[in-house]
Write an enzyme that holds these catalytic residues in place. Structure first.
Site, short mmCIF file in Angstrom:
data_model
loop_
_atom_site.label_atom_id
_atom_site.label_comp_id
_atom_site.label_asym_id
_atom_site.label_seq_id
_atom_site.Cartn_x
_atom_site.Cartn_y
_atom_site.Cartn_z
N LYS A 20 0.76 -1.11 0.01
CA LYS A 20 0.02 0.02 0.05
C LYS A 20 0.87 1.40 0.01
O LYS A 20 0.63 2.20 -0.88
CB LYS A 20 -0.92 -0.04 1.16
CG LYS A 20 -2.04 0.99 1.33
CD LYS A 20 -3.11 0.57 2.05
CE LYS A 20 -2.75 0.63 3.67
NZ LYS A 20 -2.57 2.01 4.33
N SER A 165 6.98 8.88 12.37
CA SER A 165 5.70 8.65 11.42
C SER A 165 6.18 8.91 10.23
O SER A 165 6.88 10.03 9.93
CB SER A 165 4.63 9.94 12.00
OG SER A 165 4.02 10.22 10.80
N ASP A 313 1.32 -1.32 12.00
CA ASP A 313 0.14 -1.59 11.52
C ASP A 313 -0.22 -3.11 11.59
O ASP A 313 -1.13 -3.35 11.37
CB ASP A 313 0.28 -1.51 9.77
CG ASP A 313 0.18 -0.24 9.50
OD1 ASP A 313 -0.20 0.61 10.31
OD2 ASP A 313 0.55 0.21 8.34
N LYS A 340 -4.92 5.89 14.76
CA LYS A 340 -4.87 4.99 13.39
C LYS A 340 -6.52 5.08 12.75
O LYS A 340 -7.41 5.88 13.43
CB LYS A 340 -4.47 3.75 13.52
CG LYS A 340 -2.96 3.65 13.75
CD LYS A 340 -2.24 4.07 12.59
CE LYS A 340 -0.61 4.35 12.90
NZ LYS A 340 0.17 4.70 12.01
C1 S3P Z 1 2.24 4.84 6.17
C2 S3P Z 1 2.80 5.01 7.50
C3 S3P Z 1 2.12 4.75 8.81
C4 S3P Z 1 1.43 3.50 8.53
C5 S3P Z 1 0.29 3.98 7.36
C6 S3P Z 1 1.24 3.92 6.19
C7 S3P Z 1 2.94 5.54 5.11
O1 S3P Z 1 1.51 5.78 9.41
O2 S3P Z 1 0.35 3.22 9.73
O3 S3P Z 1 -0.38 2.53 7.38
O4 S3P Z 1 2.59 4.93 3.86
O5 S3P Z 1 3.77 6.16 4.98
P1 S3P Z 1 2.23 6.89 10.46
O6 S3P Z 1 3.11 7.51 9.40
O7 S3P Z 1 1.37 7.78 10.58
O8 S3P Z 1 3.03 6.06 11.39
#
Ligand code: S3P
Length: 426
Positions: A20, A165, A313, A340
């Site tokens: 994703k 993050s 996740d 989340k």
């Molecule tokens: C993601 C970062 C994560 C993750 C999300 C996808 C990304 O979130 O939980 O499903 O693609 O950069 P955070 O950056 O808020 O931790």
């Protein structure tokens, strides 16, 4: 959805849909490149389709055929003012990364999303962007919809992230491509680095030193071919199912093995899982390989600190593994789970408790006493895809019948979740 108990094991070879995070980024960088970017094994899940639709609304020509996507890049300055509100749907990644990208364009834009996204904090991106000279306002100072007014140029920043993050880091790096001075992000612990790897792949000037990432203004870059590896976060559900069910032996082919994402393998191995990696290679700067999992006796462990961003996740499904382990699993430092798609600490604990799990929430995690049994009940997914998948597996390990209120949300990240699971039950 009604889930019945499944007493058998899991056997066979599968592949899971594309990652994703990498799928989102392939559309973002493909749209900003000059010339065509061709993407293979793109995740046709709702979140990534939201990203495609946002770029289409800004004039980018994107064609989909099966899981292949071709993008006619418009260059860094080629996006057009959208004639509608940009709808990120359920996707935090879309709304946060696009806020950084749109911060220093010469047109106004508004980003919004569904009811869940409207509860997720946006000030974590608007605050640092406004410090850089952007003009971004959030609803009630914090939430979507987010309005971005055009501003001239952008100042550099050396930003110490209060929380790990990848969405915030990536947002600031996107903005950094448009700023005259260097933009530097200092991470408390390293979060997923797909943006940095894709920037390197496209030849964008990015530097990494320890936990610090910095970027200089970009003069532009050319389109490329991208293969999206299978999503380890989708693979995680099958890894746990096969680990719990005695006599299982599965191989998940072509999964992304980026070290910032493989915490699930480390955690499961520490719990006693039998996991081996085969056929490792590097494709467009991302490591990829096959994951073989055999059923084994799991044991409880303590999980905290720097590994948390690497499993952020996967914690809902790790909680289920802990129910079927011997002893106690104690998870801390995971307060991010509260913001989340839903509050995943309360959601996991409330719903697994209804099924008889010995699980207690903490402010920053949860404690699970392995009981190795669950009882079917009426449970709620809170319209969160990872809750939907975790509860579906919980239901198949539980005695009797489990009814889940909503599993349509699973389409966000793995529209073929049940089909793949069934193919392993032979
Ligand atoms: C993601 C970062 C994560 C993750 C999300 C996808 C990304 O979130 O939980 O499903 O693609 O950069 P955070 O950056 O808020 O931790």
């Amino acid at each position: 959805m009604i889930i019945n108990q499944y007493n058998g094991n899991y056997n066979g070879r599968i592949s899971v849909p594309g990652d994703k995070s990498i799928s989102h980024r392939s559309i973002i960088f493909g749209s900003l490149a000059q010339g065509e970017t061709y993407v293979e094994n793109f995740l046709m899940g709702e979140d990534c389709i939201s990203t495609i639709n946002c770029f289409r609304a800004m004039g980018v020509d994107i064609e989909q055929k099966g899981t292949n996507v071709s993008i006619k890049g418009v260059g860094l300055k080629g996006l057009k003012k959208p004639d509608r509100v940009l709808d990120a749907g359920n996707s935090g990644t879309t709304i946060r990364i696009l806020t950084g990208l749109l911060a220093f364009q010469d047109f106004e834009s508004v980003l919004d999303g569904d009811a869940s996204l409207r509860k997720r904090p946006m000030s974590r991106v608007s605050d640092p962007l406004n410090m850089m000279g952007a003009n971004i306002s959030c609803t009630n100072g914090k939430y979507p919809p987010v309005t971005i007014k055009p501003t001239q140029g952008g100042r550099g920043i050396s930003y110490v992230q209060p929380t790990a993050s990848a969405q915030v880091k990536s947002c600031l790096l996107m903005a950094g491509m448009y700023c005259d001075d260097v933009v530097e992000v200092i991470q408390p612990s390293i979060s997923r680095d797909h943006t940095e790897r894709m920037m390197k792949y496209f030849g964008i000037d990015i530097a990494l030193e320890g936990k610090t990432v910095s970027i200089k203004k970009s003069a532009g870059f050319k389109g490329k071919k991208i293969f999206v590896p299978g999503d380890i976060s989708s693979a995680a559900f099958y890894i746990v199912a096969a680990s719990i069910a005695e006599g299982s032996d599965i191989v998940i082919e072509n999964v992304g093995l980026n070290p910032t994402r493989t915490g699930i393998i480390d955690v499961m191995r520490s719990m006693g899982a039998d996991i081996t990696i085969e056929n490792e290679k590097l494709l467009n700067e991302e490591p990829i390989g096959d994951i073989r999992v055999r059923g084994s006796q799991l044991k409880g462990i303590t999980i905290n600190g720097d590994i948390i961003p690497r499993i952020i996740d996967e914690i809902p499904i790790i909680a289920l593994a802990a129910v079927f382990a011997e002893g106690v699993t104690d998870i801390s430092d995971a307060e991010e789970l509260r913001v989340k798609e839903t509050d995943r600490i309360d959601a996991v604990c409330n719903e697994l408790k209804k099924m008889g799990a010995l699980i207690e929430a903490k402010a920053d995690g949860m404690v699970i006493k392995g009981s190795k049994n669950l009882t079917g009940s009426d449970v709620k997914s809170y319209a969160d895809h990872r809750m939907g998948m975790m509860l579906s597996l919980a239901g198949s390990f539980a005695e009797g019948e489990t009814r889940i209120d909503d599993v349509a949300c699973i389409n966000v990240s793995n529209p073929d979740f049940y089909g793949i699971l069934d193919s392993l039950r032979r």
